[in-house]
Design a protein around this motif. Sequence first.
Motif, PDB file in Angstrom:
ATOM      1  N   ALA A  81     -17.810  -3.291-119.079  1.00 11.06           N
ATOM      2  CA  ALA A  81     -17.063  -4.314-119.820  1.00 11.06           C
ATOM      3  C   ALA A  81     -16.294  -3.643-120.955  1.00 11.06           C
ATOM      4  CB  ALA A  81     -18.010  -5.363-120.368  1.00 11.06           C
ATOM      5  N   THR A  82     -15.096  -4.124-121.204  1.00 11.27           N
ATOM      6  CA  THR A  82     -14.268  -3.536-122.255  1.00 11.27           C
ATOM      7  C   THR A  82     -13.926  -4.531-123.365  1.00 11.27           C
ATOM      8  OG1 THR A  82     -12.261  -4.077-121.023  1.00 11.27           O
ATOM      9  CG2 THR A  82     -13.207  -1.872-120.688  1.00 11.27           C
ATOM     10  N   TYR A  83     -14.114  -5.813-123.123  1.00  9.07           N
ATOM     11  CA  TYR A  83     -13.666  -6.832-124.072  1.00  9.07           C
ATOM     12  C   TYR A  83     -14.848  -7.388-124.865  1.00  9.07           C
ATOM     13  CZ  TYR A  83     -11.162 -10.854-125.934  1.00  9.07           C
ATOM     14  OH  TYR A  83     -10.598 -11.774-126.781  1.00  9.07           O
ATOM     15  N   ALA A  84     -14.718  -7.379-126.176  1.00  4.07           N
ATOM     16  CA  ALA A  84     -15.692  -8.015-127.070  1.00  4.07           C
ATOM     17  C   ALA A  84     -15.049  -9.286-127.623  1.00  4.07           C
ATOM     18  CB  ALA A  84     -16.069  -7.074-128.193  1.00  4.07           C
ATOM     19  N   PRO A  85     -15.833 -10.304-127.904  1.00  4.63           N
ATOM     20  CA  PRO A  85     -15.275 -11.580-128.385  1.00  4.63           C
ATOM     21  C   PRO A  85     -14.423 -11.414-129.642  1.00  4.63           C
ATOM     22  CG  PRO A  85     -17.615 -11.799-127.935  1.00  4.63           C
ATOM     23  CD  PRO A  85     -17.290 -10.350-127.822  1.00  4.63           C
ATOM     24  N   GLN A  86     -13.352 -12.166-129.670  1.00  3.53           N
ATOM     25  CA  GLN A  86     -12.428 -12.191-130.806  1.00  3.53           C
ATOM     26  C   GLN A  86     -12.389 -13.607-131.378  1.00  3.53           C
ATOM     27  OE1 GLN A  86     -10.725  -9.240-131.652  1.00  3.53           O
ATOM     28  NE2 GLN A  86     -12.019  -8.372-130.048  1.00  3.53           N
ATOM     29  N   THR A  87     -11.808 -13.759-132.542  1.00  2.00           N
ATOM     30  CA  THR A  87     -11.665 -15.067-133.166  1.00  2.00           C
ATOM     31  C   THR A  87     -11.015 -16.052-132.191  1.00  2.00           C
ATOM     32  OG1 THR A  87     -11.457 -14.041-135.336  1.00  2.00           O
ATOM     33  CG2 THR A  87     -10.644 -16.298-135.135  1.00  2.00           C
ATOM     34  N   ASN A  88     -11.569 -17.243-132.132  1.00  2.00           N
ATOM     35  CA  ASN A  88     -11.132 -18.375-131.292  1.00  2.00           C
ATOM     36  C   ASN A  88     -11.577 -18.288-129.834  1.00  2.00           C
ATOM     37  OD1 ASN A  88      -9.854 -19.757-133.403  1.00  2.00           O
ATOM     38  ND2 ASN A  88      -7.976 -18.601-133.108  1.00  2.00           N
ATOM     39  N   ASP A  89     -12.201 -17.193-129.405  1.00  2.00           N
ATOM     40  CA  ASP A  89     -12.755 -17.141-128.048  1.00  2.00           C
ATOM     41  C   ASP A  89     -13.976 -18.052-127.996  1.00  2.00           C
ATOM     42  OD1 ASP A  89     -10.872 -15.264-127.324  1.00  2.00           O
ATOM     43  OD2 ASP A  89     -12.260 -13.570-127.359  1.00  2.00           O
ATOM     44  N   GLN A  90     -14.201 -18.659-126.850  1.00  2.00           N
ATOM     45  CA  GLN A  90     -15.397 -19.476-126.633  1.00  2.00           C
ATOM     46  C   GLN A  90     -16.423 -18.593-125.932  1.00  2.00           C
ATOM     47  OE1 GLN A  90     -15.219 -23.325-126.463  1.00  2.00           O
ATOM     48  NE2 GLN A  90     -17.397 -23.485-126.070  1.00  2.00           N
ATOM     49  N   ILE A  91     -17.636 -18.550-126.461  1.00  2.00           N
ATOM     50  CA  ILE A  91     -18.670 -17.726-125.842  1.00  2.00           C
ATOM     51  C   ILE A  91     -19.903 -18.567-125.554  1.00  2.00           C
ATOM     52  CG2 ILE A  91     -17.890 -15.575-126.922  1.00  2.00           C
ATOM     53  CD1 ILE A  91     -20.183 -15.854-128.945  1.00  2.00           C
ATOM     54  N   LEU A  92     -20.680 -18.096-124.591  1.00  2.00           N
ATOM     55  CA  LEU A  92     -21.976 -18.681-124.294  1.00  2.00           C
ATOM     56  C   LEU A  92     -22.986 -17.554-124.461  1.00  2.00           C
ATOM     57  CD1 LEU A  92     -23.560 -21.183-123.274  1.00  2.00           C
ATOM     58  CD2 LEU A  92     -23.365 -20.206-120.985  1.00  2.00           C
ATOM     59  N   PHE A  93     -23.969 -17.765-125.302  1.00  2.00           N
ATOM     60  CA  PHE A  93     -24.962 -16.728-125.559  1.00  2.00           C
ATOM     61  C   PHE A  93     -26.315 -17.372-125.806  1.00  2.00           C
ATOM     62  CE2 PHE A  93     -23.563 -18.039-129.678  1.00  2.00           C
ATOM     63  CZ  PHE A  93     -24.617 -17.824-130.550  1.00  2.00           C
ATOM     64  N   ILE A 136     -19.831  -8.886-122.426  1.00  2.00           N
ATOM     65  CA  ILE A 136     -20.527  -9.709-121.432  1.00  2.00           C
ATOM     66  C   ILE A 136     -21.719  -8.942-120.865  1.00  2.00           C
ATOM     67  CG2 ILE A 136     -20.310 -10.721-119.120  1.00  2.00           C
ATOM     68  CD1 ILE A 136     -17.549 -11.609-119.838  1.00  2.00           C
ATOM     69  N   SER A 137     -22.826  -9.648-120.701  1.00  2.00           N
ATOM     70  CA  SER A 137     -24.088  -9.144-120.131  1.00  2.00           C
ATOM     71  C   SER A 137     -24.777  -8.099-121.000  1.00  2.00           C
ATOM     72  CB  SER A 137     -23.865  -8.575-118.727  1.00  2.00           C
ATOM     73  OG  SER A 137     -23.361  -9.583-117.881  1.00  2.00           O
ATOM     74  N   GLU A 138     -24.408  -7.987-122.253  1.00  4.37           N
ATOM     75  CA  GLU A 138     -25.112  -7.085-123.148  1.00  4.37           C
ATOM     76  C   GLU A 138     -26.137  -7.872-123.961  1.00  4.37           C
ATOM     77  OE1 GLU A 138     -22.258  -3.291-124.016  1.00  4.37           O
ATOM     78  OE2 GLU A 138     -22.170  -4.922-125.476  1.00  4.37           O
ATOM     79  N   LYS A 139     -27.213  -7.185-124.289  1.00  2.17           N
ATOM     80  CA  LYS A 139     -28.262  -7.776-125.117  1.00  2.17           C
ATOM     81  C   LYS A 139     -28.632  -6.760-126.181  1.00  2.17           C
ATOM     82  CE  LYS A 139     -32.777 -10.008-124.901  1.00  2.17           C
ATOM     83  NZ  LYS A 139     -33.867 -10.456-124.024  1.00  2.17           N
ATOM     84  N   ALA A 140     -28.747  -7.232-127.413  1.00  4.41           N
ATOM     85  CA  ALA A 140     -29.103  -6.353-128.523  1.00  4.41           C
ATOM     86  C   ALA A 140     -30.051  -7.086-129.455  1.00  4.41           C
ATOM     87  CB  ALA A 140     -27.863  -5.917-129.286  1.00  4.41           C
ATOM     88  N   THR A 141     -30.858  -6.321-130.161  1.00  8.95           N
ATOM     89  CA  THR A 141     -31.735  -6.878-131.186  1.00  8.95           C
ATOM     90  C   THR A 141     -31.169  -6.498-132.545  1.00  8.95           C
ATOM     91  OG1 THR A 141     -33.678  -6.830-129.777  1.00  8.95           O
ATOM     92  CG2 THR A 141     -34.072  -6.861-132.147  1.00  8.95           C
ATOM     93  N   PHE A 142     -31.020  -7.493-133.378  1.00  9.52           N
ATOM     94  CA  PHE A 142     -30.426  -7.338-134.700  1.00  9.52           C
ATOM     95  C   PHE A 142     -31.495  -7.560-135.768  1.00  9.52           C
ATOM     96  CE2 PHE A 142     -27.132  -8.543-131.783  1.00  9.52           C
ATOM     97  CZ  PHE A 142     -26.063  -7.736-132.138  1.00  9.52           C
ATOM     98  N   VAL A 143     -31.418  -6.801-136.837  1.00 17.53           N
ATOM     99  CA  VAL A 143     -32.320  -6.960-137.975  1.00 17.53           C
ATOM    100  C   VAL A 143     -31.451  -7.350-139.174  1.00 17.53           C
ATOM    101  CG1 VAL A 143     -34.080  -5.888-139.418  1.00 17.53           C
ATOM    102  CG2 VAL A 143     -33.825  -5.171-137.024  1.00 17.53           C
TER     103      VAL A 143
END
Length: 182
Positions: A81-93, A136-143
Amino acid sequence: MRPILILLFALLCLSCGGPEPRRPIEVKSGSFFKESVERNKALLAKEEKLIQELIAKDTIHEYLTSPNGFWYYFETKNDTATYAPQTNDQILFSYNVMSLNNDTIYSAEEVGPTSHVVDKQQLFPGLQNAVKLLKISEKATFVFPSLQAYGYQGDNNAVAPQTPIKSSVELHTIIINKDSIN
């Protein structure tokens, strides 16, 4: 009669001075704000120290530092995947919320899949920025330190005020806003 008219005219001129503004009873200085800033700095330093200790103990994961003031590591990476969400994109997470000790506060099942318009809808500050780091399809843990999480108020439910948290976030889909492509 003339002295009486002069006296009445003088009284009339003196009484028309207009209302005098009330003076403050107590003069406020900027000390409250200075003290608040100092409290925030001390709280952030304490939480960052705690988070750095947590990261040092975790020898399994490679943590990255976000420019927004939180740390994260990838659980699942999508190198195609090359595209990361930008302002105004609709995402499902989907995401969960955990304490720094990995105690579940909200499970991903409780929260459910979340539809979100990037930078246009309310999420807690850290999550608002975290979703923009995934593809898309990436998962990360954030602190997140508390200021990036639910802050001084908490979530008025299960997350106490001034609580740093961890959150595993998985990005499912992106509906690209046509303005994001340009």
